[in-house]
Design a protein around this motif. Structure first.
Motif, PDB file in Angstrom:
ATOM      1  N   VAL A   1     -24.870   7.436  12.105  1.00 20.37           N
ATOM      2  CA  VAL A   1     -24.195   7.172  10.536  1.00 20.37           C
ATOM      3  C   VAL A   1     -24.167   6.048  10.734  1.00 20.37           C
ATOM      4  O   VAL A   1     -24.015   5.215  11.237  1.00 20.37           O
ATOM      5  CB  VAL A   1     -22.571   7.857  10.538  1.00 20.37           C
ATOM      6  N   TYR A   2     -24.902   5.864   9.039  1.00 23.84           N
ATOM      7  CA  TYR A   2     -24.781   4.190   9.165  1.00 23.84           C
ATOM      8  C   TYR A   2     -23.230   4.255   7.676  1.00 23.84           C
ATOM      9  O   TYR A   2     -23.562   5.187   7.266  1.00 23.84           O
ATOM     10  CB  TYR A   2     -25.788   3.514   8.354  1.00 23.84           C
ATOM     11  N   THR A   3     -22.889   3.351   7.727  1.00 26.76           N
ATOM     12  CA  THR A   3     -22.055   3.057   6.823  1.00 26.76           C
ATOM     13  C   THR A   3     -21.375   1.235   6.761  1.00 26.76           C
ATOM     14  O   THR A   3     -21.684   0.438   7.175  1.00 26.76           O
ATOM     15  CB  THR A   3     -20.469   3.535   7.246  1.00 26.76           C
ATOM     16  N   CYS A   4     -21.571   0.894   5.586  1.00 30.96           N
ATOM     17  CA  CYS A   4     -21.551  -0.587   4.447  1.00 30.96           C
ATOM     18  C   CYS A   4     -19.794  -0.576   3.689  1.00 30.96           C
ATOM     19  O   CYS A   4     -20.098   0.685   3.051  1.00 30.96           O
ATOM     20  CB  CYS A   4     -22.749  -1.326   4.465  1.00 30.96           C
ATOM     21  N   ARG A   5     -19.807  -1.915   3.094  1.00 24.24           N
ATOM     22  CA  ARG A   5     -19.188  -1.353   1.936  1.00 24.24           C
ATOM     23  C   ARG A   5     -19.799  -3.045   1.441  1.00 24.24           C
ATOM     24  O   ARG A   5     -20.567  -3.969   1.864  1.00 24.24           O
ATOM     25  CB  ARG A   5     -17.286  -1.983   3.074  1.00 24.24           C
ATOM     26  N   VAL A   6     -20.109  -2.752   0.210  1.00 26.97           N
ATOM     27  CA  VAL A   6     -20.713  -4.449  -0.891  1.00 26.97           C
ATOM     28  C   VAL A   6     -19.541  -4.469  -1.459  1.00 26.97           C
ATOM     29  O   VAL A   6     -19.070  -3.614  -2.245  1.00 26.97           O
ATOM     30  CB  VAL A   6     -21.830  -3.242  -1.477  1.00 26.97           C
ATOM     31  N   THR A   7     -19.728  -5.592  -1.676  1.00 33.62           N
ATOM     32  CA  THR A   7     -18.363  -5.578  -3.032  1.00 33.62           C
ATOM     33  C   THR A   7     -19.022  -7.028  -3.774  1.00 33.62           C
ATOM     34  O   THR A   7     -20.013  -8.273  -2.672  1.00 33.62           O
ATOM     35  CB  THR A   7     -16.942  -7.110  -2.069  1.00 33.62           C
ATOM     36  N   ASN A   8     -19.327  -7.713  -4.999  1.00 31.59           N
ATOM     37  CA  ASN A   8     -19.145  -8.336  -5.297  1.00 31.59           C
ATOM     38  C   ASN A   8     -17.950  -9.599  -6.130  1.00 31.59           C
ATOM     39  O   ASN A   8     -17.761  -8.821  -6.319  1.00 31.59           O
ATOM     40  CB  ASN A   8     -19.455  -7.596  -6.957  1.00 31.59           C
ATOM     41  N   TRP A   9     -17.539  -9.647  -4.665  1.00 30.23           N
ATOM     42  CA  TRP A   9     -16.388 -10.790  -5.264  1.00 30.23           C
ATOM     43  C   TRP A   9     -16.694 -11.736  -6.744  1.00 30.23           C
ATOM     44  O   TRP A   9     -15.551 -12.046  -6.954  1.00 30.23           O
ATOM     45  CB  TRP A   9     -16.277 -11.566  -3.769  1.00 30.23           C
ATOM     46  N   THR A  10     -17.239 -12.656  -6.538  1.00 27.43           N
ATOM     47  CA  THR A  10     -18.019 -13.286  -8.040  1.00 27.43           C
ATOM     48  C   THR A  10     -17.229 -12.003  -9.277  1.00 27.43           C
ATOM     49  O   THR A  10     -16.799 -13.013  -9.557  1.00 27.43           O
ATOM     50  CB  THR A  10     -19.412 -13.820  -7.847  1.00 27.43           C
ATOM     51  N   MET A  11     -18.001 -11.007  -9.476  1.00 27.62           N
ATOM     52  CA  MET A  11     -17.478 -10.234 -10.045  1.00 27.62           C
ATOM     53  C   MET A  11     -16.155  -9.865 -10.263  1.00 27.62           C
ATOM     54  O   MET A  11     -15.600 -10.214 -11.672  1.00 27.62           O
ATOM     55  CB  MET A  11     -18.387  -9.365 -10.492  1.00 27.62           C
ATOM     56  N   LEU A  12     -15.643  -9.606  -8.860  1.00 25.48           N
ATOM     57  CA  LEU A  12     -14.119  -9.113  -9.413  1.00 25.48           C
ATOM     58  C   LEU A  12     -13.072 -10.521  -9.867  1.00 25.48           C
ATOM     59  O   LEU A  12     -11.404  -9.630 -10.556  1.00 25.48           O
ATOM     60  CB  LEU A  12     -14.204  -8.800  -7.617  1.00 25.48           C
ATOM     61  N   TRP A  13     -13.771 -11.676  -8.887  1.00 26.33           N
ATOM     62  CA  TRP A  13     -13.060 -12.544  -9.725  1.00 26.33           C
ATOM     63  C   TRP A  13     -12.843 -12.680 -11.155  1.00 26.33           C
ATOM     64  O   TRP A  13     -12.198 -13.235 -12.058  1.00 26.33           O
ATOM     65  CB  TRP A  13     -13.152 -14.214  -8.769  1.00 26.33           C
ATOM     66  N   PHE A  14     -13.662 -13.357 -10.910  1.00 26.08           N
ATOM     67  CA  PHE A  14     -14.418 -13.260 -12.746  1.00 26.08           C
ATOM     68  C   PHE A  14     -13.365 -12.329 -13.970  1.00 26.08           C
ATOM     69  O   PHE A  14     -12.952 -12.871 -14.770  1.00 26.08           O
ATOM     70  CB  PHE A  14     -15.418 -12.821 -13.381  1.00 26.08           C
ATOM     71  N   ASP A  15     -13.128 -11.164 -13.648  1.00 26.89           N
ATOM     72  CA  ASP A  15     -12.937  -9.948 -14.173  1.00 26.89           C
ATOM     73  C   ASP A  15     -11.776 -10.186 -14.370  1.00 26.89           C
ATOM     74  O   ASP A  15     -10.149  -9.974 -14.745  1.00 26.89           O
ATOM     75  CB  ASP A  15     -13.721  -8.167 -14.091  1.00 26.89           C
ATOM     76  N   ILE A  16     -10.993 -10.508 -13.111  1.00 27.78           N
ATOM     77  CA  ILE A  16      -9.268 -10.634 -12.752  1.00 27.78           C
ATOM     78  C   ILE A  16      -8.924 -11.747 -13.985  1.00 27.78           C
ATOM     79  O   ILE A  16      -8.344 -12.136 -13.903  1.00 27.78           O
ATOM     80  CB  ILE A  16      -9.052 -10.440 -10.822  1.00 27.78           C
ATOM     81  N   SER A  17      -9.743 -12.638 -13.644  1.00 19.92           N
ATOM     82  CA  SER A  17      -9.178 -13.480 -14.388  1.00 19.92           C
ATOM     83  C   SER A  17      -9.530 -14.237 -15.424  1.00 19.92           C
ATOM     84  O   SER A  17      -8.144 -14.332 -16.768  1.00 19.92           O
ATOM     85  CB  SER A  17     -10.477 -15.568 -14.453  1.00 19.92           C
TER      86      SER A  17
END
Length: 162
Positions: free
Chosen positions: A6-22
């Motif tokens: 089984v292959y698992t991974c997590r992909v996160t766009n930290w730039t988009m996350l912090w921009f939207d929180i701002s």
């Protein structure tokens, strides 16, 4: 009896996350400072859109195995997209280029199908037996195909018009 790979991974766009929180913080401050009802309504609507974008589009968890591909979107793992190996007609390993749309989360394009791509870079483009296309970004698409028992149709195809 052999164990299933089984292959698992997590992909996160930290730039988009912090921009939207701002933006959420900025709009909250503007909402408190304004007195107009129309402006308050528009800012509340924008805050709702940004909140949905933060919780659903900034991150995804991908699992691939003999049962197929499962993509859990967002911080809470909902909504979930599952694709059975029998539904996959073609699988390509691509490299998402830097465009205005790549790395923007979940979106649909008429000619290219669904994109579940919070980040740019390597991705797996699946053409389903129904003719629909789904593109999922992940660090090692070849490992996901291997876990599902599917051979890639092509390797390192640059994606145009992503």
């Amino acid at each position: 009896m052999s164990a299933a790979v089984v292959y698992t991974c997590r992909v996160t766009n930290w730039t988009m996350l912090w921009f939207d929180i701002s933006l959420l913080v900025l709009w909250t401050c503007l909402l408190w400072a304004t007195g107009s009802g129309v402006v308050k309504f528009l800012l509340t609507a924008l805050m709702a859109i940004a909140l949905v974008k933060v919780t659903v589009q900034a991150s995804q968890r991908v699992s691939a195995g003999p049962g197929g591909l499962a993509v859990n979107l967002g911080a809470f793992g909902f909504p979930r997209v599952t694709i059975a190996p029998a539904d996959i007609a073609r699988a390509d390993i691509i490299d998402l280029p830097v465009t205005a749309w790549s790395g923007q989360g979940v979106f649909w394009k008429r000619r290219r199908g669904w994109f579940l791509t919070p980040t740019r870079g390597p991705a797996l483009r699946l053409t389903l037996s129904s003719g629909r296309r789904v593109t999922v970004s992940m660090p090692e698409p070849a490992a996901a195909l291997e876990a599902m028992g599917i051979a890639p149709c092509a390797s390192s195809i640059p994606a145009r018009d992503a």
